[in-house]
Design a protein around this motif. Structure first.
Motif, PDB file in Angstrom:
ATOM      1  N   VAL A   1      50.856 -72.767 -13.808  1.00 55.60           N
ATOM      2  CA  VAL A   1      51.426 -73.355 -12.106  1.00 55.60           C
ATOM      3  C   VAL A   1      50.059 -74.635 -11.233  1.00 55.60           C
ATOM      4  O   VAL A   1      50.401 -75.775 -11.466  1.00 55.60           O
ATOM      5  N   SER A   2      48.706 -73.993 -11.823  1.00 53.29           N
ATOM      6  CA  SER A   2      47.916 -75.246 -11.389  1.00 53.29           C
ATOM      7  C   SER A   2      47.837 -76.229 -11.825  1.00 53.29           C
ATOM      8  O   SER A   2      47.475 -77.183 -11.658  1.00 53.29           O
ATOM      9  N   LYS A   3      48.207 -76.292 -12.939  1.00 50.49           N
ATOM     10  CA  LYS A   3      47.310 -77.360 -14.492  1.00 50.49           C
ATOM     11  C   LYS A   3      48.458 -77.584 -15.693  1.00 50.49           C
ATOM     12  O   LYS A   3      48.534 -78.732 -15.713  1.00 50.49           O
ATOM     13  N   GLU A   4      49.471 -76.688 -15.882  1.00 50.65           N
ATOM     14  CA  GLU A   4      50.566 -77.446 -16.238  1.00 50.65           C
ATOM     15  C   GLU A   4      52.004 -77.687 -16.064  1.00 50.65           C
ATOM     16  O   GLU A   4      52.848 -78.315 -17.682  1.00 50.65           O
ATOM     17  N   MET A   5      52.248 -77.309 -14.921  1.00 53.66           N
ATOM     18  CA  MET A   5      53.794 -78.029 -15.077  1.00 53.66           C
ATOM     19  C   MET A   5      53.660 -79.137 -14.388  1.00 53.66           C
ATOM     20  O   MET A   5      53.372 -80.362 -14.206  1.00 53.66           O
ATOM     21  N   PHE A   6      54.731 -80.036 -15.110  1.00 49.73           N
ATOM     22  CA  PHE A   6      55.518 -81.159 -15.184  1.00 49.73           C
ATOM     23  C   PHE A   6      56.374 -81.282 -13.786  1.00 49.73           C
ATOM     24  O   PHE A   6      57.745 -80.547 -13.635  1.00 49.73           O
ATOM     25  N   SER A   7      55.838 -81.468 -12.654  1.00 50.25           N
ATOM     26  CA  SER A   7      56.511 -82.087 -11.228  1.00 50.25           C
ATOM     27  C   SER A   7      56.765 -82.666 -10.690  1.00 50.25           C
ATOM     28  O   SER A   7      55.574 -83.591 -11.012  1.00 50.25           O
ATOM     29  N   PHE A   8      57.900 -83.271  -9.528  1.00 48.89           N
ATOM     30  CA  PHE A   8      58.209 -85.130  -9.308  1.00 48.89           C
ATOM     31  C   PHE A   8      59.038 -84.239  -7.993  1.00 48.89           C
ATOM     32  O   PHE A   8      59.342 -82.815  -7.513  1.00 48.89           O
ATOM     33  N   THR A   9      59.236 -85.023  -7.134  1.00 46.35           N
ATOM     34  CA  THR A   9      59.331 -85.095  -5.642  1.00 46.35           C
ATOM     35  C   THR A   9      61.213 -85.404  -6.218  1.00 46.35           C
ATOM     36  O   THR A   9      60.851 -86.313  -7.450  1.00 46.35           O
ATOM     37  N   ASP A  10      62.135 -84.752  -5.709  1.00 47.22           N
ATOM     38  CA  ASP A  10      63.489 -85.112  -5.699  1.00 47.22           C
ATOM     39  C   ASP A  10      64.211 -86.678  -4.666  1.00 47.22           C
ATOM     40  O   ASP A  10      63.522 -86.685  -3.421  1.00 47.22           O
ATOM     41  N   PRO A  11      63.936 -88.059  -5.778  1.00 49.99           N
ATOM     42  CA  PRO A  11      63.820 -89.316  -4.497  1.00 49.99           C
ATOM     43  C   PRO A  11      65.170 -88.434  -3.953  1.00 49.99           C
ATOM     44  O   PRO A  11      64.793 -89.720  -2.333  1.00 49.99           O
TER      45      PRO A  11
ATOM     46  N   THR B   1      59.956 -76.294  -7.399  1.00 51.28           N
ATOM     47  CA  THR B   1      58.110 -75.583  -7.271  1.00 51.28           C
ATOM     48  C   THR B   1      57.823 -74.333  -7.180  1.00 51.28           C
ATOM     49  O   THR B   1      57.103 -73.674  -7.453  1.00 51.28           O
ATOM     50  N   GLU B   2      58.197 -73.889  -5.802  1.00 51.75           N
ATOM     51  CA  GLU B   2      57.775 -73.014  -4.894  1.00 51.75           C
ATOM     52  C   GLU B   2      57.791 -71.942  -5.943  1.00 51.75           C
ATOM     53  O   GLU B   2      57.526 -71.000  -5.848  1.00 51.75           O
ATOM     54  N   LEU B   3      59.663 -71.691  -6.859  1.00 51.32           N
ATOM     55  CA  LEU B   3      60.038 -70.726  -7.499  1.00 51.32           C
ATOM     56  C   LEU B   3      58.951 -70.505  -8.883  1.00 51.32           C
ATOM     57  O   LEU B   3      58.841 -68.723  -8.588  1.00 51.32           O
ATOM     58  N   PHE B   4      58.259 -70.786  -9.275  1.00 49.37           N
ATOM     59  CA  PHE B   4      57.074 -70.747  -9.805  1.00 49.37           C
ATOM     60  C   PHE B   4      55.886 -70.321  -9.391  1.00 49.37           C
ATOM     61  O   PHE B   4      54.997 -69.765  -9.556  1.00 49.37           O
ATOM     62  N   ALA B   5      56.050 -71.067  -8.203  1.00 50.36           N
ATOM     63  CA  ALA B   5      54.002 -71.535  -7.490  1.00 50.36           C
ATOM     64  C   ALA B   5      54.554 -69.302  -7.004  1.00 50.36           C
ATOM     65  O   ALA B   5      53.205 -68.565  -7.410  1.00 50.36           O
ATOM     66  N   ARG B   6      55.579 -69.140  -6.727  1.00 47.41           N
ATOM     67  CA  ARG B   6      55.211 -67.592  -6.205  1.00 47.41           C
ATOM     68  C   ARG B   6      55.074 -66.615  -7.162  1.00 47.41           C
ATOM     69  O   ARG B   6      54.798 -65.323  -7.445  1.00 47.41           O
ATOM     70  N   ALA B   7      56.656 -67.242  -8.398  1.00 46.43           N
ATOM     71  CA  ALA B   7      56.412 -65.726  -9.604  1.00 46.43           C
ATOM     72  C   ALA B   7      55.933 -65.564 -10.104  1.00 46.43           C
ATOM     73  O   ALA B   7      55.388 -64.856 -10.106  1.00 46.43           O
ATOM     74  N   VAL B   8      55.187 -66.876 -10.927  1.00 47.23           N
ATOM     75  CA  VAL B   8      54.288 -66.963 -12.098  1.00 47.23           C
ATOM     76  C   VAL B   8      52.412 -67.012 -11.178  1.00 47.23           C
ATOM     77  O   VAL B   8      51.690 -66.005 -12.049  1.00 47.23           O
ATOM     78  N   GLY B   9      52.642 -67.244 -10.254  1.00 49.93           N
ATOM     79  CA  GLY B   9      50.945 -67.144  -9.695  1.00 49.93           C
ATOM     80  C   GLY B   9      50.553 -68.538  -9.040  1.00 49.93           C
ATOM     81  O   GLY B   9      50.370 -69.211 -10.488  1.00 49.93           O
TER      82      GLY B   9
END
Ligand code: AMP
Length: 465
Positions: A73-83, A59-67
């Motif tokens: 990044v703030s509203k539209e990503m499908f994110s999850f944690t890796d169990p 997720t951080e790759l996009f937070a850094r690159a896209v902003g």
């Protein structure tokens, strides 16, 4: 309750594709394949190689690159944690703690280390960040520069679905990384997309270009500050989205399509009047390079692009038949991005084409392929004929013809009706007589004419027809 009993009680349930996703079916997929094949061919002639990227990234790759301030990044990503990663962390902690560990303490340490180590993963909302990550990870700066790569595949954004806007959509994109930032590179990348669209005979293609200056220089920062001040004075007249963007991303206000805001936006300061000497020269040279390549463009001072990483040249291409979602391609220069992601200073420029919209536009202008027909439908009757039909199907397919071989015997009348429904060009009639005589009957379905042909004559006839 046993597992079996639980299963029995389960009621059948119909499933539908998740909102914003869809199935792409034949014959439409024929057009998708044609588009992608054309991309391979055209991009190949410009010296681009294909890169196939993972669909999930940190997720951080996009937070850094896209902003992190961008909608994506703030509203539209499908994110999850890796169990799996959480479990690994727990096990590692337990192993490190050794036997006789105080469980109270263990829980506390695990909690804090989980927080520090949990891996946040996102379905990629775009691919430029991944290409840059791959460029760094594989040391591509050691290769002859620039490195020219293209990709295609699904992207994911949690947007409000509508025509031309999906939550799973497809992009075809290309990036040029490394080497110089010569304006000729900007122009050649744009020329390549336009050549691709031209080859596909996409209708109503309109290329808009702009320069948004240099983020590190005063020109971009100074302009954004002036824009912000100007926006604050008209704040009350703007809608809630634009009001929010004054703080988070003032350039994006220029993107607004709200009718009520258009008059106000027309009075705002323009970036072209604030470019530093270097950026102005780069922009002028890029335009000249486009002209040398015969690429027609329109300057659009409001074209800013939504993503943080863009600088200098930005461009957008629209096409016919798409309503409000008419952008089929967006791109621009992003010289600082590789460095931002921990790589060496690297120049970069690229674009992403919305494949769904490209296909929609081609369909609107009648470029959709007809239902995929068959060349030959084999109407067979009898055991001996079945064996011959199987052999004939194998030979015809080997020669590149598409063949429908019914799995069970049909009366000839029914077989011919089926052949018609499938849009077959020919029916090959194989009954006992045909097999024993070695003369096969080929019926042309469009006019009903018939030929008696030997096996070698059949292939010859089909090849010539
Ligand atoms: P972007 O990555 O936002 O610069 O978008 C590049 C292109 O991808 C746009 O011009 C659209 O054609 C396409 N695109 C972006 N978002 C979507 C979406 N949600 N659905 C379909 N196409 C999209």
């Amino acid at each position: 309750m046993s597992e079996g009993a639980a299963k029995k009680e389960e009621k059948p349930r119909k499933f539908q594709a998740i909102r914003g996703t869809r199935d792409l079916l034949p014959p439409e997929t024929v057009l998708w394949n044609r588009v992608e094949q054309t991309a391979h061919e055209v991009f190949g002639t410009f010296g681009f190689g294909e890169i196939i990227l993972p669909v999930i990234e940190s997720t951080e790759l996009f937070a850094r690159a896209v902003g992190s301030d961008t909608d994506i990044v703030s509203k539209e990503m499908f994110s999850f944690t890796d169990p799996a990663n959480v479990i690994r962390t727990l096990v590692q902690d337990a192993l490190q703690a050794g036997p006789g560990v105080d469980m109270g303490n263990f829980e506390q340490t695990s909690q804090s280390s989980i927080e520090g180590k949990v891996q946040f993963i996102s379905l990629r909302p775009e691919a430029t960040a991944s290409v840059c990550r791959a460029y760094i990870e594989h040391g591509m700066q050691q290769l002859p520069q620039p490195v020219k790569l293209y990709y295609r595949g699904p992207m994911f954004r949690r947007e409000r679905p509508q025509k031309g806007r999906y939550r799973q959509f497809y992009q075809i994109g290309a990036e040029v990384l490394g080497g110089s930032d010569a304006p000729a590179i900007d122009a050649e990348v744009i020329e390549m997309v336009m050549t691709f669209f031209d080859r596909l005979e996409l209708q109503g293609v309109q290329l808009d270009i702009n320069s948004i200056g240099h983020s590190a220089d005063n020109c971009r920062r100074g302009y954004v500050q002036k824009l912000k001040v100007a926006l604050e004075t008209v704040q009350d007249k703007l809608g809630p989205d634009s009001q929010r963007r004054i703080e988070t991303n003032p350039l994006r206000v220029l993107d607004s399509k709200l009718e009520s805001e258009q008059g106000i936006i027309a009075t705002l300061p323009r970036i072209a009047d604030h470019l530093c000497e270097e950026c102005a020269a780069h922009y002028a040279a890029a335009k000249h390079q486009l002209e040398m390549r015969g690429v027609l463009y329109r300057e659009n001072w409001r074209l800013v692009r939504g993503l943080d990483y863009y600088m200098r040249t930005t461009f957008e291409i629209t096409a016919k038949g798409l309503g409000s979602q008419n952008a089929v391609c967006g791109g621009g220069r992003y010289d600082g991005l590789v460095e931002l992601l921990g790589g060496p200073p690297t120049k970069g420029i690229g674009f992403a084409i919305g494949e769904d919209r490209l296909i929609l536009s081609l369909q609107e202008s009648g470029k959709a392929p007809a239902q995929q027909g068959r060349d030959v439908y084999i109407a067979w009757m009898g055991e001996r004929a079945h064996a011959t039909a199987i052999r004939a199907a194998k030979d015809l397919r080997k020669a590149g013809f598409s063949v429908e071989l019914p799995p069970v015997e049909q009366k000839f009348g029914k077989a011919l009706g089926q052949a018609d429904k499938l849009g077959a060009k020919y029916a090959l009639i194989l009954g006992d007589n045909e097999v024993s005589e070695g003369l096969w009957t080929l019926k042309t379905l469009a006019d009903g004419s018939q030929e008696k042909l030997t096996e070698p004559q059949l292939l010859d006839f089909l090849r010539k027809s």
